[in-house]
Write a protein that holds these residues in place. Structure first.
Motif, PDB file in Angstrom:
ATOM      1  N   LEU A  87       1.059  -4.616  -7.250  1.00  0.00           N
ATOM      2  CA  LEU A  87       1.774  -4.073  -6.106  1.00  0.00           C
ATOM      3  C   LEU A  87       0.928  -4.056  -4.845  1.00  0.00           C
ATOM      4  CD1 LEU A  87       3.739  -3.299  -8.393  1.00  0.00           C
ATOM      5  CD2 LEU A  87       4.184  -1.178  -7.152  1.00  0.00           C
ATOM      6  N   HIS A  88      -0.300  -3.538  -4.955  1.00  0.00           N
ATOM      7  CA  HIS A  88      -1.159  -3.526  -3.761  1.00  0.00           C
ATOM      8  C   HIS A  88      -2.622  -3.567  -4.167  1.00  0.00           C
ATOM      9  CE1 HIS A  88      -1.979  -3.142   0.454  1.00  0.00           C
ATOM     10  NE2 HIS A  88      -2.806  -2.145   0.225  1.00  0.00           N
ATOM     11  N   HIS A  89      -3.319  -4.530  -3.599  1.00  0.00           N
ATOM     12  CA  HIS A  89      -4.742  -4.710  -3.886  1.00  0.00           C
ATOM     13  C   HIS A  89      -5.356  -5.498  -2.736  1.00  0.00           C
ATOM     14  CE1 HIS A  89      -3.453  -8.753  -5.033  1.00  0.00           C
ATOM     15  NE2 HIS A  89      -2.561  -8.184  -5.830  1.00  0.00           N
ATOM     16  N   GLU A  90      -6.631  -5.829  -2.823  1.00  0.00           N
ATOM     17  CA  GLU A  90      -7.318  -6.503  -1.722  1.00  0.00           C
ATOM     18  C   GLU A  90      -6.705  -7.850  -1.382  1.00  0.00           C
ATOM     19  OE1 GLU A  90     -11.466  -6.733  -2.473  1.00  0.00           O
ATOM     20  OE2 GLU A  90     -11.810  -4.567  -2.272  1.00  0.00           O
ATOM     21  N   GLY A  91      -6.116  -8.511  -2.355  1.00  0.00           N
ATOM     22  CA  GLY A  91      -5.533  -9.818  -2.109  1.00  0.00           C
ATOM     23  C   GLY A  91      -4.089  -9.793  -1.653  1.00  0.00           C
ATOM     24  N   SER A  92      -3.497  -8.602  -1.516  1.00  0.00           N
ATOM     25  CA  SER A  92      -2.097  -8.514  -1.109  1.00  0.00           C
ATOM     26  C   SER A  92      -1.911  -9.039   0.309  1.00  0.00           C
ATOM     27  CB  SER A  92      -1.610  -7.065  -1.185  1.00  0.00           C
ATOM     28  OG  SER A  92      -1.591  -6.606  -2.529  1.00  0.00           O
TER      29      SER A  92
END
Length: 498
Positions: free
Chosen positions: A262-267
């Motif tokens: 859902l949300h991370h550094e690569g989003s």
């Protein structure tokens, strides 16, 4: 005469451009990222094609990204300026008019034009797919159902795309409360085309709305190879999986999914992904956990967008993130900005003005009040809106974050009468929901009824245990995701980018 794959004639179109348009429709129906390249190829090879121009405009608004919409409008305005629109064939003229209406912010006007088009040309899959999304964005469940239902009989049962149309119908049936028919239609659609991620999503919604958590987990697990990669809906379907995990009482798995998909550094920081992330963390917050570092990162992502007024549904989730991160000033500034925008506006056709005034701003203010512990104010704001929340778009499942906020504040404000009504309504619809039984236990505690509270907690544990059993043994289950103030280190449940 050049036609599309459905036999509809194409104006100002070469066979090469027609092939690109067919490829683009195929990709759109499968939510495939290939749609962007295919539409770009159609525009490059046939810049005079009204359908290619309308399709490019649709892509600019379907993601609810203000920047994409502005770029699409510039290109589209250039085309319109040099085109004799009344001279276009009726089908393509209606596409161009609908695209122009949506770019101008008139979602309901665009929806009506596409409905007119579909009545005359029911096998225009682009009109059905775009109209279907407009019905979703405006929260029109009846039209979401009937637009597709009205066209379905015109589709040959042997057409491979009929299953994709049936998948859209399944979602419309689900949102309008026809769960048995929705499940049947969705299952049939996936049987015809296992890559129909929208139909998979529709089936998942039917299980969500009925509290059939174990079946939902099993259904997603069985089809994981088809929905977890190479489509725009993978993040959203992981969100649904995380909701099931929360019903199982497994916050660790829900947060592992959050971190991986859902949300991370690569989003990419797209609105559609950020609102799923906010909606999941908000539910976790209502359950008493405080994943602080995740809230901070998510609030940063919303702040970096600095969106102008565009879609109230997105605004609500931005405020959700600011409140979760306890950035009350940021929430206040967004609310104030939208108030100035409304005050400066005229009586134009922008659908988002009505959405913002009637639903978006009160919902944003309620979330801010909840963050500050002013539960009485939350009830004042949300109780009158609880049966109108669909008016600013989204699905029943998405809007349930606000419904749960109202339940929590009714209990927090000591409005036991309202809490009883809300919980009774919910339990009647989803009698096996662990959340609903936990809420009933909270109410019984507040009323001093310890016996009834104990019974409700037993029901909650039983419901959660059944869902937890379905989660056991799945890839990624039991990953340490963390529920305290630091993000977890969970692996991606899909084995790759979510």
């Amino acid at each position: 005469m050049v036609t599309d794959r459905y036999g509809n004639p194409l104006h100002e179109c070469t066979p090469e451009t027609a092939g690109h348009l067919d490829r683009a429709v195929e990709a759109l129906l499968h939510f495939s990222p290939e749609v962007e390249g295919a539409v770009g190829d159609a525009l490059d090879s046939g810049p005079a094609s009204p359908l290619a121009q309308a399709f490019g405009a649709y892509l600019g608004v379907l993601g609810t990204e203000p920047g994409d919409a502005a770029a699409a409008r510039r290109r589209f305005d250039g085309y319109v300026a040099g085109t004799d629109l009344p001279a276009l064939p009726p089908r393509e003229r209606l596409h161009v008019e609908a695209a122009g209406a949506w770019l101008a912010g008139d979602l309901r006007g665009a929806s009506g034009l596409l409905e007119e088009l579909s009545a005359a040309y029911p096998t225009d899959a682009l009109a059905l797919a775009v109209g279907h999304q407009l019905d979703f964005f405006t929260g029109d469940a009846v039209r979401l159902r009937d637009r597709i239902g009205g066209a379905l009989s015109a589709w040959d049962t042997e057409d491979p795309h009929r299953g994709l149309v049936l998948g859209m119908y399944a979602f419309g049936l689900e949102e309008s409360g026809h769960y048995r028919q929705a499940e049947e239609a969705g299952l049939a659609a996936v049987e015809q085309d296992p890559r129909d991620v929208w139909a998979i999503h529709a089936v998942v919604h039917t299980y969500e709305m009925q509290g059939r958590v174990s079946e939902g987990i099993g259904y997603l697990d069985a089809r994981r190879a088809h929905w977890t990669r190479d489509n725009y809906l993978d993040v959203h379907n992981w969100w649904h999986y995380a909701l099931y995990a929360l019903e199982a009482g497994d916050t660790d798995t829900a947060l592992a999914i959050y971190d991986a998909s859902l949300h991370h550094e690569g989003s990419a920081g797209l609105a559609m992904e950020l609102l799923d992330a906010a909606a999941l963390l908000w539910r976790i917050r209502l359950a008493g956990a405080r994943p602080t570092a995740r809230w901070e990162a998510l609030a940063d992502a919303w702040a970096a967008r600095a969106d102008p007024p565009f879609y109230a549904f997105n605004d609500v989730h931005a405020v959700m993130s600011y409140v979760g991160a306890e950035r009350f000033g940021a929430a206040e500034r967004l609310i104030a900005d939208r108030r100035r925008w409304l005050a400066a506006g005229s009586a134009d056709v922008v659908t988002n003005r009505r959405m913002t005034a009637d639903i978006g701003l009160p919902a944003c203010e309620a979330l801010l009040a909840h963050g500050r512990g002013d539960h009485t104010r939350v009830v004042e704001l949300l109780w009158p809106l609880r049966r109108r929340l669909h008016e600013f778009g989204g699905s029943h499942a998405q809007r349930d974050a606000l419904q749960r906020t109202l339940v929590d504040s009714a209990l927090g404000a000591g409005r036991h009468d309202l809490a009883r009504v809300l919980i009774s309504e919910r339990t009647g619809l989803r009698p096996d929901s662990s959340y609903n039984w936990s809420a009933r236990a909270r109410l019984a505690d507040a009323l001093g009824d310890t016996a009834r509270a104990a019974t409700a907690r037993d029901h909650a544990r039983t419901s959660a245990a059944a869902a937890a059993e379905a989660l056991r043994g799945r890839p990624g289950a039991g990953t340490e995701a963390g529920t305290d103030t630091e993000p977890g280190t969970g692996v991606n449940p899909s084995g790759g980018r979510g």
